[in-house]
Design a protein around this motif. Structure first.
Motif, mmCIF file in Angstrom:
data_model
loop_
_atom_site.group_PDB
_atom_site.id
_atom_site.type_symbol
_atom_site.label_atom_id
_atom_site.label_comp_id
_atom_site.label_asym_id
_atom_site.label_seq_id
_atom_site.Cartn_x
_atom_site.Cartn_y
_atom_site.Cartn_z
ATOM 1 N N PHE A 139 0.827 -1.205 0.000
ATOM 2 C CA PHE A 139 0.000 0.000 0.000
ATOM 3 C C PHE A 139 0.863 1.258 0.000
ATOM 4 N N ARG A 140 1.900 1.265 0.790
ATOM 5 C CA ARG A 140 2.798 2.424 0.852
ATOM 6 C C ARG A 140 3.420 2.697 -0.521
ATOM 7 N N GLU A 141 3.922 1.654 -1.159
ATOM 8 C CA GLU A 141 4.524 1.843 -2.484
ATOM 9 C C GLU A 141 3.482 2.289 -3.507
ATOM 10 N N SER A 142 2.282 1.735 -3.425
ATOM 11 C CA SER A 142 1.234 2.068 -4.396
ATOM 12 C C SER A 142 0.846 3.528 -4.318
ATOM 13 N N VAL A 143 0.654 4.038 -3.116
ATOM 14 C CA VAL A 143 0.254 5.441 -2.975
ATOM 15 C C VAL A 143 1.313 6.355 -3.568
ATOM 16 N N GLU A 144 2.575 6.090 -3.269
ATOM 17 C CA GLU A 144 3.646 6.900 -3.850
ATOM 18 C C GLU A 144 3.645 6.807 -5.375
ATOM 19 N N LEU A 145 3.496 5.577 -5.875
ATOM 20 C CA LEU A 145 3.530 5.374 -7.322
ATOM 21 C C LEU A 145 2.365 6.073 -8.025
ATOM 22 N N ILE A 146 1.169 5.929 -7.489
ATOM 23 C CA ILE A 146 0.003 6.556 -8.117
ATOM 24 C C ILE A 146 0.172 8.065 -8.169
ATOM 25 N N HIS A 147 0.633 8.631 -7.076
ATOM 26 C CA HIS A 147 0.872 10.083 -7.060
ATOM 27 C C HIS A 147 1.894 10.478 -8.127
ATOM 28 N N ARG A 148 2.969 9.736 -8.232
ATOM 29 C CA ARG A 148 4.001 10.058 -9.218
ATOM 30 C C ARG A 148 3.494 9.867 -10.648
ATOM 31 N N LEU A 149 2.713 8.803 -10.870
ATOM 32 C CA LEU A 149 2.205 8.542 -12.223
ATOM 33 C C LEU A 149 1.215 9.613 -12.678
ATOM 34 N N TRP A 150 0.554 10.276 -11.739
ATOM 35 C CA TRP A 150 -0.360 11.367 -12.074
ATOM 36 C C TRP A 150 0.351 12.708 -12.222
ATOM 37 N N THR A 151 1.557 12.800 -11.698
ATOM 38 C CA THR A 151 2.221 14.108 -11.667
ATOM 39 C C THR A 151 3.550 14.151 -12.416
ATOM 40 N N GLU A 152 4.085 12.988 -12.800
ATOM 41 C CA GLU A 152 5.376 12.941 -13.475
ATOM 42 C C GLU A 152 5.272 12.144 -14.773
ATOM 43 N N GLU A 153 6.234 12.347 -15.645
ATOM 44 C CA GLU A 153 6.353 11.541 -16.858
ATOM 45 C C GLU A 153 7.554 10.610 -16.735
ATOM 46 N N ASP A 154 7.501 9.497 -17.481
ATOM 47 C CA ASP A 154 8.620 8.558 -17.540
ATOM 48 C C ASP A 154 9.054 8.075 -16.152
ATOM 49 N N VAL A 155 8.083 7.653 -15.372
ATOM 50 C CA VAL A 155 8.375 7.178 -14.019
ATOM 51 C C VAL A 155 9.010 5.797 -14.078
ATOM 52 N N VAL A 156 10.148 5.661 -13.419
ATOM 53 C CA VAL A 156 10.807 4.370 -13.235
ATOM 54 C C VAL A 156 10.831 4.091 -11.738
ATOM 55 N N PHE A 157 10.346 2.912 -11.371
ATOM 56 C CA PHE A 157 10.257 2.580 -9.946
ATOM 57 C C PHE A 157 10.460 1.086 -9.795
ATOM 58 N N HIS A 158 11.358 0.712 -8.906
ATOM 59 C CA HIS A 158 11.594 -0.699 -8.616
ATOM 60 C C HIS A 158 11.582 -0.863 -7.101
ATOM 61 N N GLY A 159 10.428 -1.239 -6.583
ATOM 62 C CA GLY A 159 10.285 -1.429 -5.154
ATOM 63 C C GLY A 159 10.250 -2.892 -4.783
ATOM 64 N N LYS A 160 9.943 -3.159 -3.538
ATOM 65 C CA LYS A 160 9.849 -4.541 -3.067
ATOM 66 C C LYS A 160 8.584 -5.205 -3.602
ATOM 67 N N TYR A 161 7.522 -4.400 -3.792
ATOM 68 C CA TYR A 161 6.222 -4.960 -4.160
ATOM 69 C C TYR A 161 5.768 -4.567 -5.563
ATOM 70 N N HIS A 162 6.240 -3.457 -6.072
ATOM 71 C CA HIS A 162 5.776 -2.961 -7.363
ATOM 72 C C HIS A 162 6.937 -2.383 -8.163
ATOM 73 N N SER A 163 6.806 -2.530 -9.483
ATOM 74 C CA SER A 163 7.802 -1.953 -10.389
ATOM 75 C C SER A 163 7.088 -1.412 -11.616
ATOM 76 N N VAL A 164 7.568 -0.271 -12.110
ATOM 77 C CA VAL A 164 7.090 0.261 -13.385
ATOM 78 C C VAL A 164 8.290 0.789 -14.162
ATOM 79 N N ASP A 165 8.139 0.815 -15.483
ATOM 80 C CA ASP A 165 9.215 1.278 -16.352
ATOM 81 C C ASP A 165 8.621 2.215 -17.402
ATOM 82 N N LYS A 166 8.443 3.463 -17.019
ATOM 83 C CA LYS A 166 7.977 4.540 -17.901
ATOM 84 C C LYS A 166 6.615 4.257 -18.548
#
Length: 324
Positions: A139-166
């Motif tokens: 949940f902690r990683e998701s909230v951060e990711l959702i906020h970033r995906l709505w406010t940033e472009e080309d988000v790269v994130f590799h966490g313990k539970y979730h990962s995205v690549d732009k």
């Protein structure tokens, strides 16, 4: 103070007296349209697959499909989920879905998110039921990711539970994020960092005062303006007029159950099955206490509105204007 109301979605057995699923859907939509025509600020849905307090073979409409459809069935009112379950959709998909529905609603979406609690649903639908520590970490990683995906472009994130690549989360939208729950070490910290609103699933004034004091400290720690965050709570109420017969009112509120049967249903997790039967004057007094404690937004569940809109109308006429 602003007000929202849940539409009958089936989760609380609130469509069970209607046999035809199409008729059930139209009953839900009719409540949404009635609220849209009234003084309500928002309508709300639950993110659940099976009924409470026991899972039975009754209709429960899926939250995001219903949210999108109700966005097109209404014109003015905002539409939210209290709250979306983090475990049911990965955060990038959630961000994309919410952006789509926000466009479909012409900017009327409230995007709700919580960690989730219904073990039966998770396992029934094939989601692994993990430890509380892991669910809160995700949940902690998701909230951060959702906020970033709505406010940033080309988000790269590799966490313990979730990962995205732009991922291309287009259309570019940032609907208000409502976080549900009152956990002081994770949830309220996330509210302070990322949320536009929070919701406490309790109407107890002493609990709310304590939770808000904790939230204020977290806001101070991260440099967030506490007053930017909408503070809300949820109440299960059945409004009656002074002099109404409580027995008759109970029969209308409970639908298929007697009062003893409904009390026997008890609760499931934080979902209280029993609604308080109160006069509109008593409701106003309760809301005044909540307002004094710091609550700015109240979301109410009113039993029986799928079959009878009069309690919805009574609340709208006798309660809402006192706080506008």
């Amino acid at each position: 103070m602003k007000f929202g109301v849940f539409v009958p979605q089936g989760w609380r057995m609130d469509l069970a007296e209607l046999a035809d699923p199409v008729e059930q859907w139209e009953a839900m939509t009719a409540v949404a349209r009635a609220a849209d025509a009234g003084p309500w600020d928002s309508i709300w849905l639950f993110d659940h697959f099976h009924t409470v307090p026991e899972p039975v073979r009754e209709t429960v409409f899926e939250v995001w499909t219903a949210t999108a459809a109700l966005a097109r069935d209404t014109k003015r009112i905002k539409i939210g989920q209290l709250v979306g379950c983090n475990g049911y959709r990965n955060p990038a998909l959630y961000a994309k879905m919410a952006a789509t529905v926000d466009v479909a609603s012409h900017g009327r979406l409230f995007a709700g998110l919580g960690a989730g609690w219904s073990e039966h649903e998770w396992t029934a639908y094939g989601y692994p039921w993990t430890s509380l520590k892991d669910r809160m970490g995700s949940f902690r990683e998701s909230v951060e990711l959702i906020h970033r995906l709505w406010t940033e472009e080309d988000v790269v994130f590799h966490g313990k539970y979730h990962s995205v690549d732009k991922p291309y989360v287009e259309p570019r939208r940032q609907p208000p994020l409502w976080i549900g729950g009152g956990g002081e070490q994770v949830t309220l910290k996330l509210v302070a960092q990322y949320a536009d609103a929070c919701n406490f699933g309790t109407g107890r004034v002493d609990v709310i005062k304590h939770k808000l004091s904790v939230l204020r400290k977290h806001c101070d720690a991260v440099g967030r303006d506490y007053d930017e965050i909408v503070k809300s709570t949820s109440l299960n109420l059945f409004p009656i007029s002074p002099g109404d017969d409580p027995v008759t009112a109970t029969a209308k509120a409970r639908g298929r159950y007697s009062l003893d049967e409904f009390r026997a249903l008890g609760s499931a997790g934080s979902a209280i099955a029993m609604a308080d039967i109160l006069t509109t004057k008593e409701i106003r007094t309760q809301l005044e206490q909540l307002e004094e404690a710091g609550i700015q937004y109240v979301i109410t569940y009113i039993p029986g509105v799928a079959y009878d809109h009069s309690p919805l109308e009574r609340f709208a006429a006798d309660v809402v204007p006192a706080f506008s």
